[in-house]
Design a protein around this motif. Structure first.
Motif, short mmCIF file in Angstrom:
data_model
loop_
_atom_site.label_atom_id
_atom_site.label_comp_id
_atom_site.label_asym_id
_atom_site.label_seq_id
_atom_site.Cartn_x
_atom_site.Cartn_y
_atom_site.Cartn_z
N ALA A 84 -24.44 20.05 -9.91
CA ALA A 84 -23.46 19.43 -10.81
C ALA A 84 -23.68 17.93 -10.91
CB ALA A 84 -22.05 19.73 -10.31
N ILE A 85 -24.00 17.29 -9.77
CA ILE A 85 -24.26 15.85 -9.78
C ILE A 85 -25.52 15.53 -10.59
CG2 ILE A 85 -24.96 13.92 -8.30
CD1 ILE A 85 -22.98 14.95 -6.21
N ASN A 86 -26.51 16.41 -10.53
CA ASN A 86 -27.71 16.21 -11.33
C ASN A 86 -27.38 16.20 -12.83
OD1 ASN A 86 -29.37 16.06 -9.10
ND2 ASN A 86 -29.98 18.22 -9.16
N LEU A 87 -26.43 17.04 -13.23
CA LEU A 87 -26.00 17.04 -14.63
C LEU A 87 -25.34 15.71 -14.99
CD1 LEU A 87 -24.48 20.64 -14.95
CD2 LEU A 87 -26.70 19.84 -15.79
N LEU A 88 -24.53 15.18 -14.07
CA LEU A 88 -23.90 13.87 -14.30
C LEU A 88 -24.97 12.78 -14.39
CD1 LEU A 88 -20.88 14.05 -11.82
CD2 LEU A 88 -20.76 14.18 -14.31
N ALA A 89 -25.99 12.89 -13.54
CA ALA A 89 -27.06 11.88 -13.54
C ALA A 89 -27.85 11.92 -14.84
CB ALA A 89 -27.98 12.11 -12.34
N GLU A 90 -28.10 13.12 -15.35
CA GLU A 90 -28.83 13.25 -16.61
C GLU A 90 -28.09 12.58 -17.76
OE1 GLU A 90 -29.48 17.38 -17.24
OE2 GLU A 90 -30.85 17.61 -15.52
N THR A 100 -25.49 22.91 -2.41
CA THR A 100 -26.48 23.09 -3.47
C THR A 100 -25.80 23.07 -4.84
OG1 THR A 100 -27.89 24.40 -2.01
CG2 THR A 100 -28.25 24.62 -4.38
N THR A 101 -24.67 23.76 -4.95
CA THR A 101 -23.94 23.78 -6.22
C THR A 101 -23.45 22.39 -6.58
OG1 THR A 101 -23.23 26.06 -5.82
CG2 THR A 101 -21.97 24.80 -7.44
N VAL A 102 -22.95 21.65 -5.59
CA VAL A 102 -22.48 20.28 -5.84
C VAL A 102 -23.64 19.41 -6.33
CG1 VAL A 102 -21.52 18.20 -4.79
CG2 VAL A 102 -20.57 20.44 -4.21
N ARG A 103 -24.78 19.53 -5.68
CA ARG A 103 -25.94 18.71 -6.08
C ARG A 103 -26.38 19.05 -7.51
NH1 ARG A 103 -28.19 15.69 -2.20
NH2 ARG A 103 -27.81 16.17 0.00
#
Length: 344
Positions: free
Chosen positions: A98-104, A93-96
């Motif tokens: 963080a990846i959402n921040l990269l996607a934004e 969940t934490t990794v996802r």
């Protein structure tokens, strides 16, 4: 035919002075067997433990950003949350998050089938450079936990044996308080029990109790299958199938310890893919106990190979999103294992 654990109980009953040596040892990192903390990992708890290092999601974001910056993740590479979580010893969940921040920010994109791809590379340095080692700093208690666990799985403690925290402290050159905390952690995982005024005792089980563990697993791991079909993305299931195939191809190079490790890791992987902390906290101790009891059980290689082929069959039907067939094959897999502990 008397099962090895039944025979072990008889031997220890008739000859209390006999010493039994077991040559099996499951060589796994601590992170493969247990969570780093007893409680579920949260942003708040991480901040309290490490107030100067920032929220965990931010640190994971910084780590992935650094990987992009230094070409360790190249444009076109696929990011697999499950593997990143295992590498950093944190939750998916934490990794996802963080990846959402990269996607934004446009560094990665996610396809319809859930594949996450790096599409852009930073050209300027980030204010914080984070490495994987920053997430894997083993504390003294964690190191002691791991070393006691290795002793346990190496047969240095017998089932039902009382252990002295002071003796372990002297043996490992660790403080008494640290040893006590590590033993309490092992109690939480179901491998020791706390005995009033006597300290700690290695968990024991009769063959009947082991059969009961399998009955519980038969009920609960069907729920795991249901959630994996819903939660896991195509790439994660594809990698699971590939890993199962690779293990079968390398079977002749595996020893008994490797084979038990693989069985545990397969079921633990499904628990993690289910993204259910309740199922993980409930089922993982049961699987860990069976790994411990496996130290006292000798299975022919062909039996282990059959189990690995069953893992592959389960992974394939999960990849096809066939929940009913996956549940059926998991049930058959656990029933076969259960019969190994049932005596005639």
């Amino acid at each position: 035919m008397i099962h090895p654990i039944v025979q072990w109980h008889k031997n220890t009953t008739t000859s209390s002075q006999s010493k039994i040596r077991y040559n099996y040892m499951i060589r796994l990192k601590l992170s493969d067997w247990t969570d780093r903390k007893q409680e579920p990992e949260t942003e708040e708890s991480e901040d309290l433990l490490n107030p100067d290092r920032g929220p965990l999601t931010t640190r994971v974001y910084n780590y992935l950003f650094s990987q992009l910056l230094h070409d360790q993740i190249a444009i076109g590479d696929t990011l697999v949350p499950f593997k990143i979580a295992r590498e950093l010893n944190i939750s998916r969940t934490t990794v996802r998050q963080a990846i959402n921040l990269l996607a934004e920010e446009g560094w990665v994109t996610t396809s319809d089938n859930g594949r996450i791809t790096a599409v852009k590379q930073p050209k300027t340095k980030h204010p914080e450079n984070v490495s994987a080692s920053d997430f894997n700093r083993e504390t003294e208690t964690e190191a002691t936990y791991r070393r006691i666990f290795e002793k346990l799985l190496n047969g240095e403690f017998l089932l039902g044996q009382n252990v002295s925290a002071q003796e372990i402290s002297n043996d490992l050159n660790a403080s008494l308080g640290t040893v006590r905390q590590a033993l309490d952690w092992l109690c939480a995982r179901g491998l020791f029990i706390r005995v009033p005024r006597r300290g700690w005792q290695v968990v024991d089980a009769t063959p009947e109790e082991i059969v009961d563990i399998y009955r519980l697993r038969l009920l609960l791991e069907s729920e795991v299958i249901d959630r994996v079909v819903i939660k896991a993305n195509d790439l994660e299931l594809e990698n699971l199938v590939k890993d199962c195939k690779r293990i079968i191809e390398q079977f002749d190079d595996l020893n008994d310890s490797d084979r038990r490790q693989i069985d545990y890791t397969f079921h633990r992987t499904l628990l993690e893919l289910s993204e259910s902390s309740v199922l993980l906290e409930t089922i993982d101790p049961l699987i860990m106990k069976m790994a411990l009891f496996g130290v006292y059980q000798e299975l022919p290689p062909k039996t282990s190979l059959k189990g690995m082929k069953e893992h592959l069959a389960i992974a394939r039907v999960l990849q096809n999103r066939d929940v009913e067939l996956a549940r059926e094959r998991m049930r058959a897999h656990l029933l076969r294992a259960k019969t190994q502990y049932e005596t005639e």
